[in-house]
Design an enzyme around this catalytic site. Structure first.
Site, PDB file in Angstrom:
ATOM      1  N   ASP A 241       5.967  13.957 -10.842  1.00  0.00           N
ATOM      2  CA  ASP A 241       6.071  13.882  -9.122  1.00  0.00           C
ATOM      3  C   ASP A 241       4.581  14.936  -8.816  1.00  0.00           C
ATOM      4  OD1 ASP A 241       9.452  13.918  -9.434  1.00  0.00           O
ATOM      5  OD2 ASP A 241       9.626  16.209 -10.826  1.00  0.00           O
TER       6      ASP A 241
ATOM      7  N   ASP B 225      14.537  15.531  -7.747  1.00  0.00           N
ATOM      8  CA  ASP B 225      13.891  15.373  -9.084  1.00  0.00           C
ATOM      9  C   ASP B 225      15.597  15.666  -9.655  1.00  0.00           C
ATOM     10  OD1 ASP B 225      13.000  13.908 -11.042  1.00  0.00           O
ATOM     11  OD2 ASP B 225      12.562  15.469 -12.382  1.00  0.00           O
TER      12      ASP B 225
ATOM     13  N   ASP C  57       9.957  18.690 -11.509  1.00  0.00           N
ATOM     14  CA  ASP C  57       9.283  19.462 -13.423  1.00  0.00           C
ATOM     15  C   ASP C  57       8.019  18.972 -13.678  1.00  0.00           C
ATOM     16  OD1 ASP C  57       9.543  16.418 -14.061  1.00  0.00           O
ATOM     17  OD2 ASP C  57      10.859  16.870 -15.212  1.00  0.00           O
TER      18      ASP C  57
END
Length: 1174
Positions: free
Chosen positions: A810, A441, A806
């Site tokens: 996700d 990410d 994080d």
């Protein structure tokens, strides 16, 4: 008829979902069950053990197939590649046990909800229903649809009208009792495993502590015709009305129907950011409530486990919500279930280990019949014959073999814990050793969490004005842009502190305004709801507006990429709509004449510098009444807006990002960026961090959905070059019509695309997707569902995928990847296999290093145990030839002092600090490993057989096993230098099971030193582990074992000889044994290190014989390297074309120039289902 019977016998559970199962109906037969019970007793429980391992065998043995509606047992089978079986008993629940009378009339409904499966599940007049429980979820038999259906939740088919009018007044106490019996308690219970299941005990304790408080919450509900009632949360049922008085930890999933509230969803998203929830609208359409509008339905839902931190009642009463789901059906329940029942690992290592064990067991069976034949030939008693044959059966499979693959994992997990990396799925550590692609990410992972304000670019008369820089120290001038920045956010005032999204907080601080809670009835709207009021602060620029009152909020959604508010300026009578979001998205909702013509160029100029760009817009509403504001649909509010300008924010790289990406690149591990941010920003971050190496070309892929007569299309745009901008270190990317240089075709090009393009390619150009993914590096504007889908597509290309994020959006991708690493410490991280408390990507190479070390250690221990079994097997075969075996202390020395210590300490060697540019072998059935076992087995056989026969040729040799008594008489003259004659006298009879012999005395030190030899040569250090001498305990134990063996070999102590059951031999013979062992070690070490572990040699052999990797991504790389037309640049492809493709030069593209047959392809293109999981 037979087809109907088969159809009634089988059904699908959770059809179309990730946990889809096939369910088969069976009826237990008493006679079959009795026969199986008798056989279980006769086999001393072996049959029961087989039934435990293979539940389908138990069902097939004790039951016969029948229709599901008549079954008392069901057999469940997963529909994935693993085809795993599970057996479940069908349980009957009787409503007659309830304390109140229930109508037995089939026409009468048991519950008010006409959509509920409960009405279709209860059989009348028996008042019973049949159910099964699978992975903590209860399913009941639906007599109408002839399948098992989930209970414990409200059906999705309910409309907004149904939820408000069917459940708005609460459930009756009778209906509550029915639902409690059918749905079960609202509890997430994790039983603590017993001591004998030590491996998972620690995890179950943590989970138990995590969910224990969830079951003990006191809540207030509304009961129909009875008013408010307090009860324990475990008694809640779907349909109950939950009253939210204030701060509360939610014990269930519920949909808000009155008032609004602010919740902390950190448990789910990993971000402790307050989220505003709004009530479900009172629409009267019949659409399912989740799809009543384009908005994300989750903005109305309060999820179990989240914290209500603030409530805002409406004028109609307290904040109320309808219970949607209870127990394990809730969001928190699903999170816990994902840990209790993780997705199975498709790692060949474990299946190949089983094949090795089967092979060794086959050797044991051969040995069993060999021993049986030898002892029967010598007419030994049946009891001794059976005992000795069974002994040989067990020699080949060491009992520690199944644990060999987990020992390395245990030590690696401890080392990871010291580095603050925690793991809930230890089996995945070995898989980390195979990772060759890592997805990252961007925001909060590669870049810093916080954003710094850089400036604003306001617009006036459809033109961008002078940039206002926040570094200048001047306050932001008052204007529509300032009003939008001050009001369009999701910040809340909690205990005097402003809390919310870091981006919103930074933006609001830039205005220098302040926030306060105020009752709006002081204003003309006369509301009783507590609203947010924003006023100018002491450092704000002069403003004609005394305050801005936020009347309504349309929350931000990652799928919508925008948020908006309805606000009133205190000095005006008008109401304003303010919107902020992704610039491309906001521009779509603005009137085209208000958007500057150079908007794309200006946006690109900022995004390519790595800035985070937010666009803002507004419009004035012509309404006066609050009721009109409350009823305004989001689609109407967010239309015909006026573009206000851009907010520019800096997002800096974390200092650890660039070195880690460089380390991964040097290790030849692919890195990919998957972000929800702007594409140009992502490209710039990728170039700055050198995820895209200097000199590499970037090709932007843009795909469009089919429109009218035009089919879906894909366009490749080459990012030509970079020009220096006016700001220091600025770069401007030009997208032009030049072609890719020849060097770019060799693989130095990278594809970049947005989530929208990915979705179009997935639907309309699915065959093109693998070609793109092989060189795809940047995926921007990706939704959470698209992230998961992308990880899955990489896995289909045989990549071992790591995902680092994080935890915010996700979670799905973290669970889907082979190794998901969450950088969040929130509870959402428990769904990820790995969690790092150090919030940067340094954890990724740490994890890969430890994974490689664990994998090599596991292979080393596994090979050692296989060889140990073979060494003992060969030696025992030779001794059995003359009805002999090793003594108890001889076996104990090898089993305890060497093998057990080797297994416990070999894996203690730390991981090598530098990542090698290649991975360790991931398969047990690989040529180097098979050859290693085969050649070492040959060396063992040669040495032992030669020693066995050579000792017989010695002048002092005597067949002790035949002349046992005579030998014992002469042994009183104990001397190692005595000349032992061959002409013994006495009875020449075989003594079965005897130990004393020159063969045994010779073979034991050879086999023992052979075990030490293979332990040493299988403990390979560099490049995946540190040198063996750094493992002090292992090295000390090996040296000690070797020293003890040599001491026993050369000692002249009678007590040692008698205890170990040896025969004294001459010193020269013992020296010869030591020399033979040393030569054996040298040969084995040379073959293992110089040949079998010689990577260059194996690469040369593969090249000479034309052997290539069978991985899908390798095949595509080879295929594309030979394709002169790939990659296409500055061209367009349309769906429905032939394999060769139909390319159009964009420089000359126009509707008139496109062939008519291409324009007609739009209707023919087949759309595939695009799976998005939010």
């Amino acid at each position: 008829m037979e087809g109907n019977s088969q159809k009634e016998h089988r059904a699908l559970l959770n059809q179309g979902e990730e946990n889809e199962l096939e369910v088969f109906g069976y009826h237990t037969q008493t006679l079959r069950r009795a026969v199986c019970l008798v056989f279980s007793v006769l086999t001393i429980g072996v049959l029961q053990l087989m039934f435990y391992w293979r539940p389908e065998w138990r069902v097939w043995a004790t039951c016969f197939p029948c229709p599901l509606q008549e079954a008392d047992t069901v057999l469940l089978r997963t529909t994935d590649e693993f085809q795993r079986y599970k057996r479940k008993k069908v349980v009957c629940l009787y409503l007659s046990t309830l304390k109140f009378p229930i109508s037995k009339n089939p026409e009468d409904s048991l519950v008010a909800d006409c959509h509920s499966v409960i009405n279709r599940a209860v059989m009348k007049p028996e008042l019973k229903l049949r159910c099964i429980q699978v992975q903590k979820i209860r399913y009941v038999w639906d007599h109408l649809e002839k399948r098992f259906q989930k209970v414990g939740l409200l059906e999705d088919s309910n409309s907004c009208y149904d939820i408000h009018h069917t459940f708005g007044l609460g459930l009756s106490s009778e209906e509550q009792e029915v639902r409690r019996l059918v749905c079960g308690p609202n509890a997430i219970e994790v039983e603590i495993q017993p001591i004998w299941k030590l491996l998972v005990k620690q995890q179950s304790v943590k989970l138990h502590n995590l969910v224990e408080d969830h079951n003990k919450v006191q809540v207030t509900i509304t009961v129909k015709d009875k008013g408010l009632q307090e009860l324990e949360s475990r008694l809640l049922v779907p349909g109950d009305i939950l009253v939210l008085p204030g701060k509360l930890s939610l014990p269930c999933d519920a949909v808000l129907i009155d008032g609004s509230c602010v919740v902390n969803e950190g448990m789910l998203t990993g971000e402790s950011i307050p989220v505003t929830k709004t009530p479900l609208p009172h629409t009267e359409n019949t659409m399912p409530w989740k799809s009543h509008s384009l908005e994300d339905y989750r903005k109305h839902v309060l999820f179990c486990g989240t914290e209500v931190i603030q409530v805002k009642p409406s004028g109609q009463g307290p904040v109320r919500a309808v219970v949607l789901q209870t127990g394990y059906n809730t969001a928190k329940g699903d999170l816990v279930r994902s840990i209790l029942y993780p997705r199975p690992l498709n790692f060949k290592l474990y299946s190949e280990a089983f094949k090795f064990m089967v092979f060794l067991a086959f050797l044991g069976v051969v040995g069993f019949f060999y021993g049986l034949g030898i002892y029967m030939y010598h007419e030994v008693s049946p009891r001794d014959t059976t005992t000795m044959a069974l002994l040989l059966l067990t020699v080949t499979v060491p009992p520690a073999l199944p644990a060999a693959l987990t020992i390395g994992i245990v030590y690696a997990q401890k080392r990871l814990k010291k580095k603050k990396i925690f793991c809930i799925s230890p089996q995945r550590i070995n898989m980390c050793g195979q990772i060759n692609l890592v997805c990252f990410d961007k925001t909060g992972t590669l870049t810093e969490d916080g954003l710094d304000l850089w400036g604003t670019v306001p617009t006036s008369d459809s033109c961008f004005q002078e940039v206002h820089s926040f570094d200048s120290g001047k306050a932001l001038p008052w204007g529509p842009l300032c009003a939008a920045m001050a009001s369009c956010h999701s910040l809340i005032l909690l205990d005097g502190t402003i809390q919310g999204d870091p981006l919103d907080l930074k933006m609001f601080e830039g205005t220098a305004w302040k926030m306060e809670e105020c009752n709006v009835d002081s204003y003309k709207f006369g509301m009783f709801e507590s609203n947010t009021v924003i006023r100018p602060g002491p450092n704000a620029s002069q403003s004609p507006v005394a305050a801005i009152i936020v009347l309504r909020q349309f929350p931000f959604s990652s799928s919508l990429q925008r948020m908006s508010v309805i606000a009133q300026l205190a000095s005006e009578g008008h109401i304003h709509v303010y919107m902020k979001g992704a610039p491309e998205m906001v521009a779509k909702f603005c009137r085209s004449e208000t958007v500057p013509k150079n908007f794309p160029e200006v946006l690109q100029n900022y995004t390519i510098q790595g800035f985070r760009v937010i666009a803002l817009a507004q419009k004035v509403l012509r309404m006066r009444k609050l009721s009109e504001v409350e009823c305004l649909a989001r689609e109407d509010a967010e239309s015909e807006l006026t573009f206000l300008g851009l907010l520019i924010m800096e997002n800096r790289l974390k200092k650890e990002t660039k070195p880690v990406l460089k380390e991964l690149s040097e290790a030849r591990i692919r890195t990919v960026m998957i972000t929800g941010d702007n594409l140009q920003t992502a490209i710039t971050v990728a170039k700055t961090s050198e995820m895209i190496p200097p000199g590499s070309q970037v090709i932007i892929i843009e795909a469009n959905e089919p429109e009218k007569n035009f089919p879906a299309s894909v366009t490749w745009q080459l990012v030509e070059k970079q020009e220096t901008g006016p700001r220091k270190d600025e770069t401007y990317i030009n997208v032009g019509n030049s072609s890719l240089p020849d060097g770019g075709r060799a693989g130095s090009y990278h594809f970049a695309m947005t989530g929208k393009s990915y979705q179009v390619i997935f639907q309309h150009f699915n065959s093109l997707l693998p070609k793109i993914l092989v060189n795809g590096t940047i995926f921007a504007r990706m939704s959470p569902g698209q992230k998961s889908s992308l990880v899955e597509e990489f896995q289909k290309l045989n990549y071992y995928v790591g995902m680092c994020g994080d935890g915010a959006n996700d979670c799905g991708a973290l669970k889907m990847a082979h190794a998901g690493i969450s950088l969040s410490e929130q509870e959402a991280s428990v769904a990820s296999p790995f969690t790092s408390k150090t919030a940067n990507i340094e954890c990724v190479p740490h994890l890969i290093r430890e994974g490689r070390a664990a994998l090599v250690s596991s292979f080393g221990v596994f090979k050692y145990l296989i060889m140990y079994g073979i060494i003992q097997f060969v030696a025992t075969l030779l001794l059995y030839w003359q009805l002999q075996l090793f003594g108890n202390y001889q076996y104990l020395m090898q089993d305890i002092a060497i093998t057990l210590m080797v297994c416990l300490t070999m894996s203690l060697t730390d991981a090598y600090p530098k990542l090698a540019p290649y991975r360790p072998a991931g398969q047990l059935l690989s040529p180097p490993l098979l050859l290693s076992v085969f050649l070492n087995s040959c060396f063992t056989c040669i040495v032992q057989v030669c020693a066995f026969f050579y000792v017989k040729q010695q002048p002092w040799y005597c067949e002790v096993y035949r002349y046992h008594e005579c030998f014992l008489t002469s042994q009183s003259n104990f001397s190692t230098s005595v000349s032992l004659g061959r002409n013994w006298t006495g009875n020449a009879t075989l003594v079965p099971g005897s130990v004393l012999s020159f063969e045994g005395t010779t073979l034991w030190p050879i086999t023992t030193m052979n075990c030490i030899t293979i332990a040493l040569i299988f403990s390979k250090g560099k490049p995946f582990r540190k040198p063996i001498y750094t493992n002090y305990i292992f090295s000390f134990l090996l040296i000690s074992a070797l020293g003890l063996t040599i001491f026993i070999l050369f000692s002249d102590f009678e007590d040692i000889y008698q205890g170990m059951e040896f025969i004294p031999t001459i010193t020269s013979w013992r020296a010869l044994i030591l020399v033979i062992s040393l030569v054996h070690f040298c040969v084995a070490f040379f073959v293992e290190d110089a040949i079998l572990q010689n990577r260059e040699l194996w690469l040369l052999i593969k090249k000479e014989f034309g052997l290539y990797s069978k991985s899908s991504y390798r095949k595509w790389q080879r295929k594309l390297a030979e394709d002169a037309t790939w990659p296409p640049t500055n061209r367009t492809m349309y769906s429905g074309e032939s394999n060769n493709g139909f390319y159009i030069n964009r420089g000359y593209e126009s509707p008139e120039q496109i062939p008519k047959e291409k324009l007609q392809l739009g209707g023919q293109a087949t759309e595939q289902h695009f799976w998005t999981r939010l």
